[in-house]
Design a protein around this motif. Structure first.
Motif, PDB file in Angstrom:
ATOM      1  N   GLU A 179       1.158  -6.068  10.245  1.00  0.00           N
ATOM      2  CA  GLU A 179       2.182  -5.048  10.047  1.00  0.00           C
ATOM      3  C   GLU A 179       1.728  -4.052   8.989  1.00  0.00           C
ATOM      4  O   GLU A 179       1.224  -4.426   7.935  1.00  0.00           O
ATOM      5  N   GLY A 180       1.898  -2.739   9.268  1.00  0.00           N
ATOM      6  CA  GLY A 180       1.513  -1.713   8.322  1.00  0.00           C
ATOM      7  C   GLY A 180       2.582  -1.481   7.270  1.00  0.00           C
ATOM      8  O   GLY A 180       3.735  -1.908   7.429  1.00  0.00           O
ATOM      9  N   PRO A 181       2.236  -0.817   6.180  1.00  0.00           N
ATOM     10  CA  PRO A 181       3.216  -0.549   5.126  1.00  0.00           C
ATOM     11  C   PRO A 181       4.303   0.404   5.605  1.00  0.00           C
ATOM     12  O   PRO A 181       4.029   1.339   6.366  1.00  0.00           O
ATOM     13  N   ASP A 182       5.547   0.156   5.158  1.00  0.00           N
ATOM     14  CA  ASP A 182       6.629   1.084   5.475  1.00  0.00           C
ATOM     15  C   ASP A 182       6.590   2.259   4.493  1.00  0.00           C
ATOM     16  O   ASP A 182       5.697   2.343   3.639  1.00  0.00           O
ATOM     17  N   TYR A 183       7.578   3.156   4.611  1.00  0.00           N
ATOM     18  CA  TYR A 183       7.505   4.395   3.826  1.00  0.00           C
ATOM     19  C   TYR A 183       7.572   4.122   2.327  1.00  0.00           C
ATOM     20  O   TYR A 183       6.866   4.770   1.544  1.00  0.00           O
ATOM     21  N   THR A 184       8.379   3.169   1.919  1.00  0.00           N
ATOM     22  CA  THR A 184       8.464   2.881   0.479  1.00  0.00           C
ATOM     23  C   THR A 184       7.134   2.334  -0.043  1.00  0.00           C
ATOM     24  O   THR A 184       6.737   2.642  -1.167  1.00  0.00           O
ATOM     25  N   ARG A 185       6.469   1.545   0.785  1.00  0.00           N
ATOM     26  CA  ARG A 185       5.168   1.016   0.371  1.00  0.00           C
ATOM     27  C   ARG A 185       4.120   2.124   0.359  1.00  0.00           C
ATOM     28  O   ARG A 185       3.222   2.129  -0.503  1.00  0.00           O
ATOM     29  N   ILE A 186       4.225   3.079   1.284  1.00  0.00           N
ATOM     30  CA  ILE A 186       3.316   4.234   1.259  1.00  0.00           C
ATOM     31  C   ILE A 186       3.444   4.965  -0.071  1.00  0.00           C
ATOM     32  O   ILE A 186       2.448   5.356  -0.692  1.00  0.00           O
ATOM     33  N   LEU A 187       4.685   5.140  -0.537  1.00  0.00           N
ATOM     34  CA  LEU A 187       4.910   5.804  -1.819  1.00  0.00           C
ATOM     35  C   LEU A 187       4.295   5.012  -2.974  1.00  0.00           C
ATOM     36  O   LEU A 187       3.799   5.585  -3.936  1.00  0.00           O
ATOM     37  N   GLU A 188       4.327   3.705  -2.884  1.00  0.00           N
ATOM     38  CA  GLU A 188       3.725   2.877  -3.928  1.00  0.00           C
ATOM     39  C   GLU A 188       2.201   2.986  -3.929  1.00  0.00           C
ATOM     40  O   GLU A 188       1.568   2.972  -4.983  1.00  0.00           O
TER      41      GLU A 188
END
Length: 336
Positions: A179-188
């Protein structure tokens, strides 16, 4: 967006927000000095890195650095102005580009440029850049052309209808992926923020190998602000410098989902990047990126970018580098 880069005598130093009449991320040239027009154009362009420029507030928060791709945008704007072209020139190829030192807020960057005409109405530009302190910052070779220009070599084949990336699989994963990172993880993960954050969704991921990332092109983005009504559709082409930046951010996501690296993540080099079609508001770009080599502080990637079933960009090689903050932030050195 008003004003001209050129004036009688060969230079002008006005600071409007961007060139008039076509989409651009910022005014990437403050002053343009023409050294020669014959037999081939030679000129010098200057750009001061301004935290107030469009897109710059998000690159990076707390550390203003000129994105490497904005040097390429400066070459496009300068050559368009020099030729007095009715339609803006566009990047056709980035044959090679090396980024040698950071361009920090307040720096004045000088690019010495030699242009050479090629067949088919194309122009090859060779540019070497330095900061005001004499430090070399860039060495670039690009090809520019009008909206009908295409790079040499084989045209990428259309993607099969309904195919997801190059490898199949459902949203968020490859068949053998995770599973790829969601948007909040992209921001991190990414050290950029709006409006410079140019990725929206990870559609597929294999850590250490490959990623597919989506970027929706919206007509409300800063590159379209200030354009007059009634312009032809060609003036709304999404700037190819931003498309390359979006690909680079996708590469960083793959890198950081594959390995941990300390320091400031920056582009070190591009090679053999080719642009194959126009992208306009409403498009959804899909970057397919794969790792060629991963080292402690560097990543080497290649890839392609699609708009639907059209391949609109191929990247032969992009090198990302993780550098200690003291190498990119001279204020940190001064405070040490």
């Amino acid at each position: 967006m008003t004003g001209s880069l050129l004036a009688p005598g060969g230079s002008v130093a006005t600071r409007p927000t961007g060139p008039s009449g076509y989409a651009s991320p910022l005014r990437a040239v403050d002053r343009l000095e023409v050294l020669a027009r014959e037999p081939h154009p030679r000129f010098v362009l200057y750009k001061t890195v301004d935290p107030e420029d469009p897109y710059m507030v998000g690159h990076f928060p707390g550390l203003t650095l000129l994105p490497a791709v904005f040097v390429l945008e400066g070459l496009r704007q300068a050559m368009t102005a020099l030729l007095g072209a009715e339609e803006p020139l566009n990047l056709v190829e980035v044959r090679s580009a090396r980024w040698l030192a950071p361009m920090q807020g307040g720096d004045e960057v000088r690019l010495d440029v030699a242009a050479e005409p090629l067949a088919g109405g194309l122009w090859q530009l060779k540019a070497d850049g330095v900061r005001q302190d004499g430090t070399a910052v860039a060495s670039v070779k690009v090809v520019l052309g009008d909206r009908t220009a295409a790079p040499g070599g084989d045209w990428p084949a259309p993607r099969a209808h309904g195919a997801h990336g190059a490898h199949g699989g459902g949203a968020g994963r490859f068949a053998d992926g995770v599973e790829g990172p969601d948007y909040t993880r992209i921001l991190e993960l990414l050290p950029v923020r709006h409006p410079m954050l140019l990725v929206d969704r990870v559609e597929a991921l294999e850590p250490g190998r490959r990623i597919v990332v989506a970027k929706a092109v919206s007509g409300s983005e800063p590159c379209y602000q200030g354009l007059d009504d009634g312009l032809p559709l060609s003036r709304y082409m999404f700037p190819r410098a931003l498309m390359l930046e979006s690909f680079g951010q996708s590469s960083v996501l793959l890198w950081l989902c594959s390995d941990t690296s300390e320091g400031v993540l920056v582009a070190a080099a591009f090679r053999d990047c080719r642009f194959h079609g126009e992208v306009r508001p409403g498009a959804v770009l899909r970057h397919e990126v794969w790792i060629e080599r991963l080292m402690a502080d560097n990543v080497f990637v290649s890839g392609r970018t699609w708009d639907g079933d059209r391949c609109v960009m191929t990247v032969g090689s992009l090198i990302g580098s993780a550098r200690p903050r003291t190498q990119v932030d001279r204020t940190a050195v001064a405070d040490a």
